[in-house]
Write an enzyme that holds these catalytic residues in place. Sequence first.
Site, PDB file in Angstrom:
ATOM      1  N   ARG A   1      70.962-111.528 -26.216  1.00 12.46           N
ATOM      2  CA  ARG A   1      72.035-112.491 -26.449  1.00 12.46           C
ATOM      3  C   ARG A   1      72.474-112.401 -27.907  1.00 12.46           C
ATOM      4  O   ARG A   1      71.655-112.326 -28.824  1.00 12.46           O
ATOM      5  CB  ARG A   1      71.566-113.926 -26.140  1.00 12.46           C
ATOM      6  CG  ARG A   1      71.522-114.246 -24.649  1.00 12.46           C
ATOM      7  CD  ARG A   1      72.935-114.333 -24.076  1.00 12.46           C
ATOM      8  NE  ARG A   1      72.974-114.762 -22.698  1.00 12.46           N
ATOM      9  CZ  ARG A   1      73.013-113.960 -21.651  1.00 12.46           C
ATOM     10  NH1 ARG A   1      72.986-112.653 -21.836  1.00 12.46           N
ATOM     11  NH2 ARG A   1      73.076-114.439 -20.428  1.00 12.46           N
TER      12      ARG A   1
ATOM     13  N   GLU B   1      81.307-112.569 -28.842  1.00 12.60           N
ATOM     14  CA  GLU B   1      81.800-111.481 -27.996  1.00 12.60           C
ATOM     15  C   GLU B   1      82.763-111.906 -26.893  1.00 12.60           C
ATOM     16  O   GLU B   1      83.507-111.068 -26.370  1.00 12.60           O
ATOM     17  CB  GLU B   1      80.625-110.754 -27.347  1.00 12.60           C
ATOM     18  CG  GLU B   1      79.910-111.569 -26.275  1.00 12.60           C
ATOM     19  CD  GLU B   1      78.715-110.819 -25.688  1.00 12.60           C
ATOM     20  OE1 GLU B   1      78.606-110.781 -24.455  1.00 12.60           O
ATOM     21  OE2 GLU B   1      77.896-110.282 -26.451  1.00 12.60           O
TER      22      GLU B   1
ATOM     23  N   ASP C   1      74.201-104.429 -28.212  1.00 11.32           N
ATOM     24  CA  ASP C   1      74.955-104.514 -26.961  1.00 11.32           C
ATOM     25  C   ASP C   1      75.498-105.921 -26.763  1.00 11.32           C
ATOM     26  O   ASP C   1      76.212-106.179 -25.805  1.00 11.32           O
ATOM     27  CB  ASP C   1      74.058-104.123 -25.776  1.00 11.32           C
ATOM     28  CG  ASP C   1      74.821-104.011 -24.477  1.00 11.32           C
ATOM     29  OD1 ASP C   1      75.816-103.255 -24.441  1.00 11.32           O
ATOM     30  OD2 ASP C   1      74.444-104.673 -23.493  1.00 11.32           O
TER      31      ASP C   1
ATOM     32  N   HIS D   1      78.257-105.069 -24.119  1.00  6.34           N
ATOM     33  CA  HIS D   1      77.412-105.829 -23.192  1.00  6.34           C
ATOM     34  C   HIS D   1      77.296-105.113 -21.840  1.00  6.34           C
ATOM     35  O   HIS D   1      77.522-105.697 -20.779  1.00  6.34           O
ATOM     36  CB  HIS D   1      77.957-107.237 -22.991  1.00  6.34           C
ATOM     37  CG  HIS D   1      76.888-108.242 -22.668  1.00  6.34           C
ATOM     38  ND1 HIS D   1      76.847-109.510 -23.209  1.00  6.34           N
ATOM     39  CD2 HIS D   1      75.800-108.163 -21.871  1.00  6.34           C
ATOM     40  CE1 HIS D   1      75.802-110.171 -22.748  1.00  6.34           C
ATOM     41  NE2 HIS D   1      75.142-109.366 -21.935  1.00  6.34           N
TER      42      HIS D   1
END
Length: 328
Positions: free
Chosen positions: A233, A262, A257, A294
């Site tokens: 996260r 985001e 990632d 992600h």
Amino acid sequence: MKFVAFNVRDDERKYFENWSKENKIEVTLLKEELTSTTIAKAKGYDAVLGFQTGNYPDNLFDELAKFNVKVFSVRNVGVDNVDLETAGKYNITVTNVPAYSPNAIAEFTITQLLQLLRKQNLFRQRMAKQDFRWAPFVGEELGHMTVGVMGTGRIGRAAIQIYKGFGAKVIAYDPFPNPQLEKEGIYVSQEELFKQADVITLHMPATDENYHCINEDSIKLMKDGVYIVNAARGALIDTEALIAALKNGKVKGAALDTYENEAPIFNHDLSGQAINDPMFKELLAMDNVVLSPHIAFYTETAVQNMVEVSLASAKKVVETGTAKTIVQ
């Protein structure tokens, strides 16, 4: 029994349709995200299935209660963006998919880290100019490193096995230790993990307790030249502090990632548009950052499991009032 699924991607559609046919349950598939406007489309259904990394609307459960929706089933693990307290107030059951494919995420984190260790950003830039020399971009070997795994749930444990396969020394921190791993003696305190690890990889949920656990103070405890990996996260990392450490060399590289801001960026086509996020643009331009949108979870196996488990959970709750995947 009728279900409605929001934010359905094309890669999920076949799994929804197959499950609907096999179970003889109507499942309406919508491309729209759940917003204050689209939530009205949940009227008349027994269960709502959602998937979005951003916030759900504040009035989500107020409206679902009016529509007599019994279940809100998310097609992912994390429920940090779900108001569980309000769901409980209205007796709406919330389920998740606790283990859609731990290996998918664990494998991806190692893949991204290896790109950092072997200087792939720099080689790609050089080769684009038809310069195929090696020096001075000497790589590093994972097997000679100490890897600190923060969070030893399903994904963290899968990552530990892979790192061990590379020959790395593994240490771990988790406020709720796994009994089997305790026998192996790999647990250390969070502070010791920061001090000892050459690589720190995050596999924790986002909670109030670990918000920005990677911050200016924790980075000061780390080895000079540490690598940080995050496919969990974005809220786990204070991005401003990380950027500063990447610039001054305290952190040698980061494989990210996830990113704390985001939601308006990842999984959106922003071609030709200005991105009004200075921190993100700075990360994107850094040679010592491997950035991805992600996608660590994004495999055929994981997508199928996310769809089928969320549907099966909703069905089970409607039929029996309970399921193993209930989080509220």
